[in-house]
Design a protein around this motif. Structure first.
Motif, PDB file in Angstrom:
ATOM      1  N   GLU A 253      12.739  23.974   6.527  1.00  0.00           N
ATOM      2  CA  GLU A 253      11.581  22.970   6.727  1.00  0.00           C
ATOM      3  C   GLU A 253      10.345  22.414   5.652  1.00  0.00           C
TER       4      GLU A 253
ATOM      5  N   GLU B 126      11.391  21.704   2.547  1.00  0.00           N
ATOM      6  CA  GLU B 126      11.633  20.348   2.530  1.00  0.00           C
ATOM      7  C   GLU B 126      10.980  19.357   2.097  1.00  0.00           C
TER       8      GLU B 126
ATOM      9  N   THR C 107      16.855  19.372  -0.033  1.00  0.00           N
ATOM     10  CA  THR C 107      17.482  18.803   1.482  1.00  0.00           C
ATOM     11  C   THR C 107      17.852  18.969   2.828  1.00  0.00           C
ATOM     12  N   ARG C 108      17.384  18.505   4.172  1.00  0.00           N
ATOM     13  CA  ARG C 108      18.345  19.345   5.341  1.00  0.00           C
ATOM     14  C   ARG C 108      19.481  18.181   5.797  1.00  0.00           C
TER      15      ARG C 108
ATOM     16  N   VAL D 123      21.707  23.212   4.374  1.00  0.00           N
ATOM     17  CA  VAL D 123      20.408  22.876   2.954  1.00  0.00           C
ATOM     18  C   VAL D 123      20.428  22.641   1.708  1.00  0.00           C
TER      19      VAL D 123
END
Length: 152
Positions: free
Chosen positions: A68, A71, A77-78, A90
């Motif tokens: 997190e 990101e 990015t997830r 991920v």
């Protein structure tokens, strides 16, 4: 061999490596967990957070929190895993790839310093012994004690 003869130098070496890493990566605001996530995704492609936790012998929440933060910085990015919408994959961004390339150079220098004067044969034996130790603890005593994966 008595375990205490191994445990203290092993612990001290791990702490020193972590400290040196964190000092070297301070200007990039990376923790060792974040760096390992970037490194794995860079080398192996997108991975679910659960896969990363298993690969890193870490707790799922630790990986989720680190991912997190990565990101929020635009380094990964997830996305929902196509095979399991409950899981998040991920993915490395261009910014993440650039950062891992830059920090790898620094980590290589740390490795050279740490391994200075250690023969390749000694290093190979040490690596085999450490993986055996990890395997023994993961499969044996940790299970007997009801412990889950340890934090790295």
């Amino acid at each position: 061999m008595e375990m205490k003869r191994l445990a203290l130098p092993l612990h001290e070496a791990a702490l020193l490596l972590k400290r040196v890493f964190e000092c070297e990566s301070r200007d990039h605001h990376l923790t060792i967990t974040q760096w390992r996530i970037l490194g794995i995704v860079s080398a192996k492609g997108p991975r679910t957070q659960s896969e990363l936790a298993t690969m890193m012998t870490a707790k799922a929440m630790t990986i989720s929190d680190a991912a997190e933060r990565l990101e929020s910085r635009g380094l990964v990015t997830r996305h929902a895993d196509p095979s399991d919408s409950r899981a998040k994959q991920v993915h490395l961004t261009e910014a993440g790839a650039a950062l891992i390339a830059l920090t790898r150079e620094r980590m290589d220098k740390i490795g050279e310093t740490a391994l200075k004067g250690i023969a390749e044969a000694d290093l190979e034996v040490t690596i085999r012994v450490l993986y055996a130790l990890i395997g023994n603890l993961d499969e044996g005593r940790a299970a007997q004690l009801g412990c889950g994966p340890t934090e790295h």
